[in-house]
Write a protein that holds these residues in place. Structure first.
Motif, PDB file in Angstrom:
ATOM      1  N   GLY A   1      47.680 -40.605  36.256  1.00 31.82           N
ATOM      2  CA  GLY A   1      48.670 -40.692  36.237  1.00 31.82           C
ATOM      3  C   GLY A   1      49.051 -39.366  37.077  1.00 31.82           C
ATOM      4  N   ILE A   2      48.385 -38.912  38.330  1.00 32.40           N
ATOM      5  CA  ILE A   2      48.930 -37.572  39.069  1.00 32.40           C
ATOM      6  C   ILE A   2      48.164 -38.358  40.324  1.00 32.40           C
ATOM      7  N   LEU A   3      49.066 -38.196  41.213  1.00 31.56           N
ATOM      8  CA  LEU A   3      49.769 -38.106  42.700  1.00 31.56           C
ATOM      9  C   LEU A   3      48.629 -37.508  43.555  1.00 31.56           C
ATOM     10  N   LEU A   4      48.750 -36.311  43.919  1.00 32.43           N
ATOM     11  CA  LEU A   4      48.258 -34.887  44.942  1.00 32.43           C
ATOM     12  C   LEU A   4      48.418 -34.227  43.922  1.00 32.43           C
TER      13      LEU A   4
ATOM     14  N   SER B   1      39.910 -42.651  37.993  1.00 36.29           N
ATOM     15  CA  SER B   1      40.005 -40.539  37.169  1.00 36.29           C
ATOM     16  C   SER B   1      40.603 -39.551  38.707  1.00 36.29           C
ATOM     17  N   GLY B   2      40.791 -38.830  37.452  1.00 34.38           N
ATOM     18  CA  GLY B   2      41.222 -37.609  39.093  1.00 34.38           C
ATOM     19  C   GLY B   2      43.129 -38.094  39.462  1.00 34.38           C
ATOM     20  N   PRO B   3      43.731 -37.327  40.429  1.00 37.44           N
ATOM     21  CA  PRO B   3      44.646 -37.937  41.006  1.00 37.44           C
ATOM     22  C   PRO B   3      44.502 -38.246  42.289  1.00 37.44           C
ATOM     23  N   ALA B   4      45.547 -39.543  42.743  1.00 37.56           N
ATOM     24  CA  ALA B   4      45.019 -40.066  43.674  1.00 37.56           C
ATOM     25  C   ALA B   4      44.515 -39.447  45.309  1.00 37.56           C
ATOM     26  N   PHE B   5      44.677 -38.141  45.039  1.00 35.21           N
ATOM     27  CA  PHE B   5      44.658 -37.011  46.604  1.00 35.21           C
ATOM     28  C   PHE B   5      44.676 -35.959  45.867  1.00 35.21           C
ATOM     29  N   PHE B   6      43.519 -35.154  45.915  1.00 34.89           N
ATOM     30  CA  PHE B   6      43.375 -33.788  46.236  1.00 34.89           C
ATOM     31  C   PHE B   6      42.672 -33.545  47.520  1.00 34.89           C
ATOM     32  N   VAL B   7      43.415 -32.357  47.674  1.00 42.40           N
ATOM     33  CA  VAL B   7      42.903 -31.673  48.592  1.00 42.40           C
ATOM     34  C   VAL B   7      43.045 -29.652  47.811  1.00 42.40           C
ATOM     35  N   THR B   8      41.801 -29.097  49.097  1.00 41.57           N
ATOM     36  CA  THR B   8      41.641 -27.579  48.236  1.00 41.57           C
ATOM     37  C   THR B   8      40.665 -27.474  50.047  1.00 41.57           C
ATOM     38  N   ASN B   9      41.313 -26.436  50.231  1.00 43.93           N
ATOM     39  CA  ASN B   9      40.246 -25.017  51.133  1.00 43.93           C
ATOM     40  C   ASN B   9      40.733 -25.589  52.363  1.00 43.93           C
ATOM     41  N   THR B  10      41.686 -26.694  53.007  1.00 44.03           N
ATOM     42  CA  THR B  10      41.993 -26.889  54.098  1.00 44.03           C
ATOM     43  C   THR B  10      43.534 -27.221  53.968  1.00 44.03           C
TER      44      THR B  10
ATOM     45  N   GLY C   1      54.189 -40.772  40.237  1.00 44.98           N
ATOM     46  CA  GLY C   1      53.086 -39.168  39.309  1.00 44.98           C
ATOM     47  C   GLY C   1      52.975 -38.318  39.665  1.00 44.98           C
ATOM     48  N   LEU C   2      52.413 -37.183  39.328  1.00 48.31           N
ATOM     49  CA  LEU C   2      52.455 -35.882  39.042  1.00 48.31           C
ATOM     50  C   LEU C   2      52.167 -35.418  40.432  1.00 48.31           C
ATOM     51  N   VAL C   3      53.470 -34.025  41.462  1.00 49.55           N
ATOM     52  CA  VAL C   3      52.985 -33.825  42.330  1.00 49.55           C
ATOM     53  C   VAL C   3      52.454 -32.122  42.112  1.00 49.55           C
TER      54      VAL C   3
ATOM     55  N   ALA D   1      46.802 -30.887  35.973  1.00 49.59           N
ATOM     56  CA  ALA D   1      46.330 -31.956  36.759  1.00 49.59           C
ATOM     57  C   ALA D   1      45.645 -32.339  37.550  1.00 49.59           C
ATOM     58  N   THR D   2      44.542 -31.416  37.678  1.00 50.84           N
ATOM     59  CA  THR D   2      42.809 -31.478  37.499  1.00 50.84           C
ATOM     60  C   THR D   2      42.332 -31.427  36.665  1.00 50.84           C
ATOM     61  N   ASP D   3      43.128 -32.352  35.354  1.00 51.77           N
ATOM     62  CA  ASP D   3      42.306 -32.081  33.757  1.00 51.77           C
ATOM     63  C   ASP D   3      40.738 -31.844  33.874  1.00 51.77           C
ATOM     64  N   GLU D   4      40.130 -32.393  35.447  1.00 56.03           N
ATOM     65  CA  GLU D   4      38.662 -32.271  35.107  1.00 56.03           C
ATOM     66  C   GLU D   4      38.510 -32.079  36.670  1.00 56.03           C
ATOM     67  N   VAL D   5      37.873 -30.834  37.093  1.00 60.60           N
ATOM     68  CA  VAL D   5      37.594 -30.015  38.168  1.00 60.60           C
ATOM     69  C   VAL D   5      35.861 -29.827  38.342  1.00 60.60           C
ATOM     70  N   SER D   6      35.412 -30.427  39.128  1.00 61.26           N
ATOM     71  CA  SER D   6      33.859 -30.470  39.121  1.00 61.26           C
ATOM     72  C   SER D   6      33.872 -29.167  39.561  1.00 61.26           C
ATOM     73  N   LEU D   7      32.378 -28.505  39.368  1.00 66.35           N
ATOM     74  CA  LEU D   7      31.700 -27.202  40.488  1.00 66.35           C
ATOM     75  C   LEU D   7      30.200 -28.067  41.079  1.00 66.35           C
ATOM     76  N   GLU D   8      30.724 -28.730  41.647  1.00 69.56           N
ATOM     77  CA  GLU D   8      29.306 -29.350  41.942  1.00 69.56           C
ATOM     78  C   GLU D   8      28.901 -29.317  43.443  1.00 69.56           C
ATOM     79  N   ASP D   9      28.153 -29.527  44.117  1.00 70.60           N
ATOM     80  CA  ASP D   9      27.510 -29.119  45.847  1.00 70.60           C
ATOM     81  C   ASP D   9      28.352 -30.122  46.006  1.00 70.60           C
ATOM     82  N   ASP D  10      29.120 -29.930  47.046  1.00 67.02           N
ATOM     83  CA  ASP D  10      30.039 -31.483  48.197  1.00 67.02           C
ATOM     84  C   ASP D  10      29.381 -31.866  48.529  1.00 67.02           C
ATOM     85  N   GLY D  11      28.062 -32.287  48.047  1.00 61.34           N
ATOM     86  CA  GLY D  11      27.672 -33.144  48.394  1.00 61.34           C
ATOM     87  C   GLY D  11      27.450 -33.639  49.856  1.00 61.34           C
ATOM     88  N   SER D  12      27.545 -32.503  50.987  1.00 61.91           N
ATOM     89  CA  SER D  12      27.892 -32.913  51.994  1.00 61.91           C
ATOM     90  C   SER D  12      26.940 -34.458  53.110  1.00 61.91           C
TER      91      SER D  12
END
Length: 528
Positions: free
Chosen positions: A347-350, A321-330, A378-380, A495-506
């Motif tokens: 179908g989303i690479l990055l 599900s989602g992209p192969a790689f997801f990068v945010t705030n870093t 995939g999509l970048v 590309a993020t067709d699904e972006v959850s705003l749940e807790d980061d689960g650190s």
């Protein structure tokens, strides 16, 4: 009592405060993020601006209430005490077989402490039930673990089973500089929330060889490091997680995995936070929820701000599900080599884009993806606050659409464009010859645009180039520019067709790569 508001035991008040809408406090003039430990905290009171005031300042009733609440929290939060059913605090011991059972809260099955202490175990059975009194102390220091090595001690286990059923009961834990656990052929099962398979913190070390780990509940990574960083090396073995927010690998330290299988059925295969890394060689990685691998910075205090790095050589990464790689705030680096297979069902690479963490407007991802001898598809995409560069080297081949990203190719590599694309910069001096480019392929009708105002594109001379297959490369706004109606952020959202705003689960779990696509359909239906 307020004027004497100084306490020494480590207190994780920030995480608790965050849950009650208290943002930050100041220590020695510096903002402290949630869950950073306080020691000898200077006297302060809460003000709307959160500035410290002299201790003799008269308190407004609302300020008094907030301050008393925090004093109450401090008074009712006791320092953790590490203990075990079997304990060794000095010298060496060798044990064969045996069952080590801990049922009381906060008590580990096996616990060693102090530098110079070494425990060697063969085929033990370690059973840990009973819940932790503090999820933070379990995640940061190993309270309530099955097996725990602390304060510079060493544990060596060959064979055997570690089974934990309590909340916050990690399987095997190493905490503190010099602390070390070596596991060979050991099986670890963690069935409850906050139960990681192996976890290293505060510069502790764990070495796994032919180890099998299974975790079943939420926030329970198979391989994890947490507060203060740690070092884990896993060679061969099988690592499986089945819970939500339970990635196969969660790194706030340095993790190396070789010749293994890592599967997360309810989360990402890999999550890296902040200035930390994961290095994977000849390993099958699978993440069936959110994305394949997420690199981010939560600003929780669990990880220093810096470049998140993942390197995968050989093997495979599958994102269900989602992209192969997801990068945010870093900032992040992604190095792919030796014909590693990267597959994303979406179908989303990055995807590099803003999410729930960081300051709006500057919380995107800054990513360099380097492929060496690798085939990618995939999509970048990067949103308007993100920056992506894809470098294709050593006969790498990429097929896909690019939105708001830079591409560089060496003379041996190629890009097959699958749909209209927008580049920031194109670095391809080896492929450009006259008015054509030989190593970028695009069917007739496909247009790739570049930003001619950027210095990195000056060698292109704001000209239009023909691509192999009939497509064209032209400057943005040029006569061939299709000027599609899809904006960068629209494509990023797609590309993020699904972006959850749940807790980061650190606590070992993680984050947000994906929002059910049904949401859009629901909104359209409601509007109708």
């Amino acid at each position: 009592a307020l004027n004497a508001f100084v306490y020494d035991p480590p207190l994780r008040a920030c995480r608790h405060a965050r849950r009650h809408s208290v943002s930050v406090v100041r220590r020695h003039g510096t903002h402290v993020p949630r869950c950073q430990h306080f020691k000898s905290l200077e006297v302060f009171t809460f003000y709307p601006s959160f500035e410290r005031r002299p201790t003799h300042t008269h308190l407004h009733p609302s300020e008094m209430k907030a301050a008393l609440w925090l004093v109450f929290f401090a008074a009712t939060t006791s320092a953790y005490t590490l203990s075990g059913t079997y304990q060794l605090s000095s010298g060496s011991a060798t044990l064969s077989g045996g069952t080590y059972k801990a049922t009381a809260a906060d008590v580990s099955g096996v616990y060693t402490s102090n530098s110079g202490t070494t425990l060697t175990m063969t085929s033990p059975t370690v059973l840990k039930s009973g819940d932790t009194s503090s999820g933070d102390d379990s995640s940061f220091y190993g309270l309530n673990s099955g097996v725990l090595a602390g304060s510079g001690s060493k544990i060596v286990i060959t064979g055997g089973v570690v089974n934990t059923t309590g909340t916050g009961a990690n399987g095997v834990f190493s905490t503190g500089s010099g602390s070390r656990v070596e596991l060979t052929g050991t099986s670890i099962y963690c069935t409850n929330r906050l139960g990681h398979g192996v976890d290293a913190t505060v510069a502790g070390t764990i070495i796994c060889t032919d180890v099998t780990i299974t975790t079943l509940s939420t926030n329970g990574a198979a391989i994890a490091t947490d507060r203060g960083g740690g070092y884990i090396t896993a060679t061969r073995g099988t690592f499986l997680t089945k819970g939500v927010d339970s990635p196969g690998i969660y790194s706030t330290g340095v993790i190396t995995v070789t010749d293994a299988t890592v599967t997360a059925t309810g989360s990402e295969a890999v999550v890296i936070e902040g200035l930390n890394s994961v290095s994977i060689t000849n390993t099958a990685l699978s993440g069936y929820a959110k994305c394949g691998a997420m690199l981010y910075q939560s600003m929780s205090g669990d990880a220093e701000v810096g470049v998140s790095a993942i390197a995968i050589s050989g093997g495979s990464l599958y994102a269900g599900s989602g992209p192969a790689f997801f990068v945010t705030n870093t900032e992040a680096t992604i190095d792919l080599s030796n014909a590693v297979s990267i597959t994303a069902a979406s179908g989303i690479l990055l995807n590099a884009s803003a999410n729930r963490w960081g300051t709006t407007g500057s919380n995107g991802g800054i990513v360099t993806l380097t492929a060496s001898g690798t085939v990618l598809t995939g999509l970048v995409v990067a949103d308007s606050v993100s920056t992506v560069k894809v470098a294709l080297t050593s006969s790498s081949k990429y097929t896909g659409k690019v939105t708001n990203a830079a591409i560089s190719l060496d003379s041996s590599s190629s890009w097959t464009v699958s749909a209209d694309s927008t580049l920031t910069t194109l670095t391809d001096s080896a492929g450009v010859s006259g008015s054509s480019i030989s190593n970028i392929k695009a069917n007739s009708g496909i247009i790739v645009t570049y930003d001619s105002s950027l210095s990195g594109n000056s060698y292109l001379g704001a000209k239009t180039y023909s691509l192999s297959g009939g497509g064209v490369l032209c400057p943005k706004g040029g006569s061939c520019d299709a000027t599609t109606s899809t904006t960068t952020d629209e494509v990023s959202s797609e590309a993020t067709d699904e972006v959850s705003l749940e807790d980061d689960g650190s606590d070992g779990g993680a984050s947000a790569c994906a929002v059910p696509g049904l949401l859009l359909a629901l909104l359209v239906l409601l509007a109708w």
